[in-house]
Scaffold this motif. Sequence first.
Motif, PDB file in Angstrom:
ATOM      1  N   SER A  43       0.781  -0.986  -0.148  1.00 26.46           N
ATOM      2  CA  SER A  43      -0.079  -0.068   0.087  1.00 26.46           C
ATOM      3  C   SER A  43       0.861   1.125  -0.096  1.00 26.46           C
ATOM      4  N   ILE A  53      -3.577   3.692  -0.771  1.00 24.02           N
ATOM      5  CA  ILE A  53      -4.400   2.587  -1.804  1.00 24.02           C
ATOM      6  C   ILE A  53      -3.221   1.330  -1.859  1.00 24.02           C
ATOM      7  N   ASN A  57      -5.332  -3.844  -6.789  1.00 26.21           N
ATOM      8  CA  ASN A  57      -6.334  -4.800  -6.021  1.00 26.21           C
ATOM      9  C   ASN A  57      -5.900  -6.093  -6.122  1.00 26.21           C
ATOM     10  N   ASN A 281      -5.037  -0.388 -13.058  1.00 23.01           N
ATOM     11  CA  ASN A 281      -6.232  -0.287 -11.675  1.00 23.01           C
ATOM     12  C   ASN A 281      -6.655   1.055 -11.743  1.00 23.01           C
ATOM     13  N   HIS A 283      -8.753   4.081  -9.336  1.00 20.74           N
ATOM     14  CA  HIS A 283      -9.314   4.114  -7.966  1.00 20.74           C
ATOM     15  C   HIS A 283     -10.263   5.623  -7.968  1.00 20.74           C
ATOM     16  N   LYS A 285     -12.447   8.041  -5.520  1.00 19.70           N
ATOM     17  CA  LYS A 285     -12.697   8.327  -4.208  1.00 19.70           C
ATOM     18  C   LYS A 285     -13.967   8.648  -4.010  1.00 19.70           C
ATOM     19  N   ARG A 312     -13.807   4.394  -1.040  1.00 19.71           N
ATOM     20  CA  ARG A 312     -13.316   4.357  -2.608  1.00 19.71           C
ATOM     21  C   ARG A 312     -13.715   2.807  -3.464  1.00 19.71           C
ATOM     22  N   SER A 314     -12.482   0.748  -6.595  1.00 18.23           N
ATOM     23  CA  SER A 314     -11.442   0.303  -7.477  1.00 18.23           C
ATOM     24  C   SER A 314     -11.674  -0.615  -8.403  1.00 18.23           C
ATOM     25  N   THR A 316     -10.130  -3.298 -11.542  1.00 24.09           N
ATOM     26  CA  THR A 316      -8.961  -4.184 -11.832  1.00 24.09           C
ATOM     27  C   THR A 316      -9.346  -4.398 -13.457  1.00 24.09           C
ATOM     28  N   TRP A 352      -9.789  10.660  -8.746  1.00 26.25           N
ATOM     29  CA  TRP A 352      -9.638   9.459  -9.216  1.00 26.25           C
ATOM     30  C   TRP A 352      -7.915   9.394  -9.449  1.00 26.25           C
ATOM     31  N   GLN A 353      -7.638   8.064  -9.524  1.00 27.90           N
ATOM     32  CA  GLN A 353      -6.188   7.697  -9.888  1.00 27.90           C
ATOM     33  C   GLN A 353      -6.177   6.535 -10.721  1.00 27.90           C
TER      34      GLN A 353
END
Length: 415
Positions: A43, A53, A57, A281, A283, A285, A312, A314, A316, A352-353
């Motif tokens: 993480s 994060i 995942n 991935n 992510h 929020k 969150r 997420s 994959t 987001w990421q």
Amino acid sequence: MARTVHIIGAGLAGLAAAVKLARNGGKIVVHEATAYPGGRCRSYFDRAIGMTIDNGNHLVLSGNHAVREFAKSIGSDNALVGPATADFPFADLKSGERWTLRISDGLLPWWIFNNSRRVPGTSTLDYLGVARLLRVADNATVGDVLSCSGTLYERLLGPVLLAALNIDPKEGAATLASAVMRETLALGGSACRPLIARDGLSHAFIEPALKHLKGQGVEVRLEHELRTLRFDGGRASQLDFGTDTVDLAPGDAVILAVPTHAAAALVPGLSVPQGYRAIANAHFKIDAPPHVPPMQGLINATTEWIFAFEGRLSVTISAADRLMNVPREELAETIWSEVAQATGIAAPLPPWQIVRERRATFAATPAENAKRPGARTQWENLFLAGDWTATGLPATLEGATRSGNRAAELAMGAA
Ligand SMILES: Cc1cc2nc3c(=O)[nH]c(=O)nc-3n(C[C@H](O)[C@H](O)[C@H](O)COP(=O)(O)OP(=O)(O)OC[C@H]3O[C@@H](n4cnc5c(N)ncnc54)[C@H](O)[C@@H]3O)c2cc1C
């Protein structure tokens, strides 16, 4: 017992080796190149979305015994959470259909005879054909064994094998698919329950492992990258970290638990898989409403799996090489529109990421699989570990953990 065992690399493989060795006493030193142990399973605090994060995942199945045993040894088995039964909600974004696959416990797969438990549009006969995967030739691809088309493939086998092998199953090694099937689906629901590190991978695996190892007197040296491994006759004789060197005394052993490219640079003539596959991935929020399941699969979408964590959502996407050059904003918009459709959340794109790991795993083709070396080397005191070594499994936490355990057993025997 070897006098000192040096473990190079503090990913899951290296940490598993250290935990296993620590039970037997003796001096153990773990050397990790970076400041952050955990390798591909950790993480970090992400500034773009202002929360901690995972680098990706990670899904563990209840049949992944080595990972679960590892978690138990370090006192964190409660950190892996999942439903009491093997239920997998799915949504087909094209047709709008939703269903939950419910794999019954026990060796007799009675769920395939039950219309409300299996995939809509499939018959019991379709499932019986999957048994062909249980006995396969070494050089066969999944495409050689299964037709890789039809409803069962599109709605279940394709997504599951893609996630397990991280490669388009058609070109994936049938032996690896077979191993996954034998250890999970063929054993029934009790081996297929999805388990997730709800509070993060470092919380579940890395921090407790480091604490446990510290308590056992194991030294973990961060930012201590092995630059050169020297050999003398039939044994490894010196570790060169650039700033310092360690001469290996008789009885000392080395477990090299680094990724393929690092291992190939350190060990002359080592055969390693050379191709890779990416994982992407995304992510977001956002607080997921209570009806959103902890994990769901999407069909006919770029998004493959959605995981709901606290605050969150997420996503994959496996074998994501085709997405490596897509502009990040475009990818975030595409994925969010699918997540919104699947979850029914009517909100504009949240913070987001996008994290794209180009070398997430080795390419699980039969040709690359054949290049994986065993744990023993031609040097009597040097052993290999890592998800890319010949574990018989795809590159997974389970494979990495087993490889670490195996290398530890060999290192104990080498004393
Ligand atoms: C995005 C993503 C998603 C994934 N999802 C899943 C999943 O859902 N389920 C699953 O089971 N698996 C998943 N995996 C695979 C899993 O993360 C890996 O199989 C596992 O973490 C590999 O562990 P390892 O110890 O073999 O290697 P690594 O984690 O790569 O560890 C190697 C360590 O060696 C260190 N190192 C390298 N060179 C040196 C050196 N010269 N000296 C000292 N240290 C060195 C590295 O810094 C690193 O810490 C995923 C992987 C990724 C990237």
